[in-house]
Write a protein that holds these residues in place. Structure first.
Motif, PDB file in Angstrom:
ATOM      1  N   ILE A  27     -17.917   6.851 -33.812  1.00  0.00           N
ATOM      2  CA  ILE A  27     -18.290   7.391 -35.120  1.00  0.00           C
ATOM      3  C   ILE A  27     -19.108   8.672 -34.951  1.00  0.00           C
ATOM      4  CG2 ILE A  27     -19.644   6.949 -37.203  1.00  0.00           C
ATOM      5  CD1 ILE A  27     -18.903   4.009 -36.931  1.00  0.00           C
ATOM      6  N   GLY A  28     -20.032   8.674 -34.000  1.00  0.00           N
ATOM      7  CA  GLY A  28     -20.829   9.868 -33.750  1.00  0.00           C
ATOM      8  C   GLY A  28     -19.982  11.038 -33.283  1.00  0.00           C
ATOM      9  N   SER A  29     -18.962  10.755 -32.455  1.00  0.00           N
ATOM     10  CA  SER A  29     -18.091  11.829 -31.969  1.00  0.00           C
ATOM     11  C   SER A  29     -17.264  12.410 -33.106  1.00  0.00           C
ATOM     12  CB  SER A  29     -17.187  11.290 -30.856  1.00  0.00           C
ATOM     13  OG  SER A  29     -17.953  10.792 -29.783  1.00  0.00           O
ATOM     14  N   ILE A  30     -16.781  11.550 -33.985  1.00  0.00           N
ATOM     15  CA  ILE A  30     -16.023  12.044 -35.143  1.00  0.00           C
ATOM     16  C   ILE A  30     -16.911  12.896 -36.038  1.00  0.00           C
ATOM     17  CG2 ILE A  30     -14.792  11.335 -37.228  1.00  0.00           C
ATOM     18  CD1 ILE A  30     -13.851   8.861 -35.699  1.00  0.00           C
ATOM     19  N   ALA A  31     -18.138  12.428 -36.262  1.00  0.00           N
ATOM     20  CA  ALA A  31     -19.073  13.212 -37.073  1.00  0.00           C
ATOM     21  C   ALA A  31     -19.362  14.564 -36.419  1.00  0.00           C
ATOM     22  CB  ALA A  31     -20.368  12.427 -37.267  1.00  0.00           C
ATOM     23  N   LEU A  32     -19.505  14.584 -35.102  1.00  0.00           N
ATOM     24  CA  LEU A  32     -19.734  15.839 -34.385  1.00  0.00           C
ATOM     25  C   LEU A  32     -18.565  16.800 -34.584  1.00  0.00           C
ATOM     26  CD1 LEU A  32     -21.324  17.593 -32.367  1.00  0.00           C
ATOM     27  CD2 LEU A  32     -20.145  16.365 -30.521  1.00  0.00           C
ATOM     28  N   ALA A  33     -17.330  16.281 -34.495  1.00  0.00           N
ATOM     29  CA  ALA A  33     -16.157  17.131 -34.682  1.00  0.00           C
ATOM     30  C   ALA A  33     -16.126  17.713 -36.093  1.00  0.00           C
ATOM     31  CB  ALA A  33     -14.888  16.333 -34.401  1.00  0.00           C
ATOM     32  N   LEU A  34     -16.431  16.896 -37.091  1.00  0.00           N
ATOM     33  CA  LEU A  34     -16.410  17.381 -38.471  1.00  0.00           C
ATOM     34  C   LEU A  34     -17.476  18.441 -38.716  1.00  0.00           C
ATOM     35  CD1 LEU A  34     -15.841  13.998 -40.383  1.00  0.00           C
ATOM     36  CD2 LEU A  34     -14.155  15.768 -39.857  1.00  0.00           C
ATOM     37  N   VAL A  35     -18.660  18.235 -38.161  1.00  0.00           N
ATOM     38  CA  VAL A  35     -19.743  19.194 -38.347  1.00  0.00           C
ATOM     39  C   VAL A  35     -19.409  20.526 -37.679  1.00  0.00           C
ATOM     40  CG1 VAL A  35     -22.152  19.697 -37.769  1.00  0.00           C
ATOM     41  CG2 VAL A  35     -21.524  17.441 -38.644  1.00  0.00           C
ATOM     42  N   THR A  36     -18.902  20.475 -36.469  1.00  0.00           N
ATOM     43  CA  THR A  36     -18.567  21.722 -35.762  1.00  0.00           C
ATOM     44  C   THR A  36     -17.433  22.477 -36.453  1.00  0.00           C
ATOM     45  OG1 THR A  36     -17.143  20.394 -34.295  1.00  0.00           O
ATOM     46  CG2 THR A  36     -19.371  20.912 -33.524  1.00  0.00           C
ATOM     47  N   ILE A  37     -16.465  21.725 -37.002  1.00  0.00           N
ATOM     48  CA  ILE A  37     -15.387  22.387 -37.740  1.00  0.00           C
ATOM     49  C   ILE A  37     -15.937  23.050 -38.999  1.00  0.00           C
ATOM     50  CG2 ILE A  37     -13.275  21.973 -39.064  1.00  0.00           C
ATOM     51  CD1 ILE A  37     -12.555  19.805 -37.037  1.00  0.00           C
ATOM     52  N   ALA A  38     -16.861  22.363 -39.679  1.00  0.00           N
ATOM     53  CA  ALA A  38     -17.475  22.930 -40.874  1.00  0.00           C
ATOM     54  C   ALA A  38     -18.280  24.177 -40.556  1.00  0.00           C
ATOM     55  CB  ALA A  38     -18.361  21.883 -41.549  1.00  0.00           C
ATOM     56  N   LEU A  39     -18.825  24.269 -39.344  1.00  0.00           N
ATOM     57  CA  LEU A  39     -19.610  25.433 -38.941  1.00  0.00           C
ATOM     58  C   LEU A  39     -18.749  26.601 -38.492  1.00  0.00           C
ATOM     59  CD1 LEU A  39     -22.542  23.682 -37.015  1.00  0.00           C
ATOM     60  CD2 LEU A  39     -22.577  24.661 -39.317  1.00  0.00           C
ATOM     61  N   GLY A  40     -17.427  26.418 -38.477  1.00  0.00           N
ATOM     62  CA  GLY A  40     -16.530  27.504 -38.139  1.00  0.00           C
ATOM     63  C   GLY A  40     -15.941  27.452 -36.748  1.00  0.00           C
ATOM     64  N   VAL A  41     -16.207  26.402 -36.000  1.00  0.00           N
ATOM     65  CA  VAL A  41     -15.640  26.279 -34.662  1.00  0.00           C
ATOM     66  C   VAL A  41     -14.146  25.972 -34.791  1.00  0.00           C
ATOM     67  CG1 VAL A  41     -15.738  24.976 -32.500  1.00  0.00           C
ATOM     68  CG2 VAL A  41     -17.836  25.484 -33.761  1.00  0.00           C
ATOM     69  N   PRO A  42     -13.283  26.584 -33.990  1.00  0.00           N
ATOM     70  CA  PRO A  42     -11.851  26.280 -34.056  1.00  0.00           C
ATOM     71  C   PRO A  42     -11.585  24.788 -33.874  1.00  0.00           C
ATOM     72  CG  PRO A  42     -12.216  28.234 -32.730  1.00  0.00           C
ATOM     73  CD  PRO A  42     -13.565  27.676 -33.033  1.00  0.00           C
ATOM     74  N   VAL A  43     -10.590  24.301 -34.582  1.00  0.00           N
ATOM     75  CA  VAL A  43     -10.302  22.864 -34.564  1.00  0.00           C
ATOM     76  C   VAL A  43      -9.992  22.356 -33.159  1.00  0.00           C
ATOM     77  CG1 VAL A  43      -8.740  21.081 -35.431  1.00  0.00           C
ATOM     78  CG2 VAL A  43      -9.543  22.902 -36.963  1.00  0.00           C
ATOM     79  N   PRO A  44      -9.130  23.009 -32.354  1.00  0.00           N
ATOM     80  CA  PRO A  44      -8.872  22.486 -31.001  1.00  0.00           C
ATOM     81  C   PRO A  44     -10.136  22.402 -30.152  1.00  0.00           C
ATOM     82  CG  PRO A  44      -7.219  24.112 -31.601  1.00  0.00           C
ATOM     83  CD  PRO A  44      -8.280  24.187 -32.639  1.00  0.00           C
ATOM     84  N   PHE A 101     -17.406  11.845 -26.353  1.00  0.00           N
ATOM     85  CA  PHE A 101     -17.115  10.411 -26.451  1.00  0.00           C
ATOM     86  C   PHE A 101     -16.930   9.788 -25.071  1.00  0.00           C
ATOM     87  CE2 PHE A 101     -13.871   7.067 -26.498  1.00  0.00           C
ATOM     88  CZ  PHE A 101     -14.528   6.106 -27.268  1.00  0.00           C
ATOM     89  N   ILE A 102     -16.160  10.453 -24.210  1.00  0.00           N
ATOM     90  CA  ILE A 102     -15.926   9.902 -22.870  1.00  0.00           C
ATOM     91  C   ILE A 102     -17.232   9.817 -22.085  1.00  0.00           C
ATOM     92  CG2 ILE A 102     -14.767  10.324 -20.671  1.00  0.00           C
ATOM     93  CD1 ILE A 102     -12.478  11.594 -22.226  1.00  0.00           C
ATOM     94  N   LEU A 103     -18.055  10.845 -22.199  1.00  0.00           N
ATOM     95  CA  LEU A 103     -19.311  10.863 -21.460  1.00  0.00           C
ATOM     96  C   LEU A 103     -20.266   9.775 -21.950  1.00  0.00           C
ATOM     97  CD1 LEU A 103     -21.160  12.252 -19.388  1.00  0.00           C
ATOM     98  CD2 LEU A 103     -21.901  13.799 -21.217  1.00  0.00           C
ATOM     99  N   LEU A 104     -20.433   9.669 -23.251  1.00  0.00           N
ATOM    100  CA  LEU A 104     -21.361   8.673 -23.791  1.00  0.00           C
ATOM    101  C   LEU A 104     -20.821   7.250 -23.658  1.00  0.00           C
ATOM    102  CD1 LEU A 104     -22.627  10.451 -27.049  1.00  0.00           C
ATOM    103  CD2 LEU A 104     -23.727  10.316 -24.805  1.00  0.00           C
ATOM    104  N   ALA A 105     -19.475   7.097 -23.735  1.00  0.00           N
ATOM    105  CA  ALA A 105     -18.905   5.758 -23.590  1.00  0.00           C
ATOM    106  C   ALA A 105     -19.138   5.198 -22.199  1.00  0.00           C
ATOM    107  CB  ALA A 105     -17.400   5.800 -23.895  1.00  0.00           C
ATOM    108  N   GLN A 106     -19.167   6.082 -21.182  1.00  0.00           N
ATOM    109  CA  GLN A 106     -19.398   5.628 -19.814  1.00  0.00           C
ATOM    110  C   GLN A 106     -20.866   5.385 -19.506  1.00  0.00           C
ATOM    111  OE1 GLN A 106     -16.924   4.896 -17.713  1.00  0.00           O
ATOM    112  NE2 GLN A 106     -15.442   5.474 -19.298  1.00  0.00           N
TER     113      GLN A 106
END
Length: 341
Positions: free
Chosen positions: A125-142, A152-157
């Motif tokens: 959930i935190g990773s999805i929220a991070l992606a949405l926030v960065t996209i809203a700030l103008g960061v390219p979607v990819p 997500f991979i780093l924190l999951a491990q």
């Protein structure tokens, strides 16, 4: 001593009891069917008869006329046909998609065990929220998606594995049905903004996506109880004979689940067919549905009950006909889960 809980039939009743039961059934039938009768009668009335009524009996209290039907079907024409077609497309499509997705989800929750860790869920959930926030700030979607996946991979491990508490199938099922607790008005404005941003406002796709998301928990909840009532031995025998899970579902589970699938499909179809609030928020002219067309008859001169009656009759007629045609499957589908155990 006579068992008071033994099963009794109508022929076991005394004559006064039969008369009383018959009277109660007739009275309840009148209560249930009178609104339908009133709709039909009102659709053949003139505005004068509606305003000066109530008049109950055609050719006795008033002279029937087809003016309201001519106004709706001929004079309005496309203004009636377009919402009707939209309702059919949105209702059938969303119900079919919800039924397919929800049925497979319900079967998985019944036959397989899931133990997702709370820590991994929180990280996701935190990773999805991070992606949405960065996209809203103008960061390219990819770039935003790649960064979210890496986080997500780093924190999951690391952090995710420290939380060992996990959820069960019942927790997942309850979380799904809890989505229906939220009142629709609470998400109406966010949905409007979302579909406005992606360019789907006032489109059938927006309604279909929303109705699938809204009706999916209902399908999962109903079909979960139905699948739980099916004998597991049939599937175990097929598995011993070498059948795969896909073959078991296709050849055994789905054929014997037709009553439950039909009953569930009709229930979610009624929800989608009659939905008003979300359609009011997300549509204007192109994707307008029949409930909105009915409400539109409340003009500056007041409610046009005769026109509303015609629209309601032609709106509910297909669902009523479908329910009558599928009555055998609906009755079996509703009762099987109730007779479990």
């Amino acid at each position: 001593m006579t068992n008071p809980f033994r099963r009794r039939s109508a022929t076991d009743l005394s004559a006064p009891a039969k008369v009383a039961a018959f009277g109660l059934l007739v009275g309840w039938s009148v209560v249930v069917l009178f609104p339908i009768y009133w709709l039909v009668v009102t659709s053949f009335k003139r505005p004068y008869d509606v305003d000066k009524g109530p008049f109950y009996l055609p050719f006795v209290d008033f002279q029937p006329t087809l003016d309201a039907w001519r106004y709706i079907l001929v004079e309005l024409g496309n203004d009636t046909l377009r919402p009707y077609i939209n309702t059919v497309i949105v209702g059938l499509t969303s119900s079919a998609i919800a039924l397919v997705m929800g049925s497979f989800t319900a079967y998985a929750l019944v036959r397989f065990t899931y133990r997702p860790r709370i820590g991994l869920i929180a990280v996701a959930i935190g990773s999805i929220a991070l992606a949405l926030v960065t996209i809203a700030l103008g960061v390219p979607v990819p770039v935003a998606l790649a960064a979210a996946i890496g986080v997500f991979i780093l924190l999951a491990q690391t952090i995710g594995r420290r939380f060992r508490r996990s959820l069960g199938n019942s927790d997942i099922a309850f979380w799904l049905i809890s989505q229906r607790i939220l009142p629709p008005i609470a998400i109406a404005i966010p949905l409007y903004v979302l579909f406005q941003q992606v360019g789907l406002l006032d489109s059938l796709a927006a309604l279909i996506i929303t109705y699938v998301a809204a009706n999916l928990p209902i399908v999962v909840w109903l079909m979960r109880e139905y699948f739980a009532s099916l004998p597991r031995e049939l599937e175990e025998s097929a598995a011993v004979d070498g059948a795969t899970v896909y073959q078991i579902v296709r050849s055994i589970v789905l054929p014997i689940s037709v009553p439950g699938l039909v009953a569930t499909f009709l229930i979610v179809l009624i929800f989608a067919w009659n939905e008003f609030l979300i359609a009011l928020v997300l549509t204007s002219a192109n994707a307008q549905t029949m409930p909105l067309q009915v409400a539109a008859q409340n003009a500056t001169r007041g409610p046009q009950w005769w026109a509303m009656s015609v629209l309601i009759i032609i709106m509910i007629a297909p669902v009523v006909a479908m329910a009558i045609a599928l009555e055998r499957f609906i009755t079996r589908g509703i009762l099987v889960g109730a007779l479990k155990g």
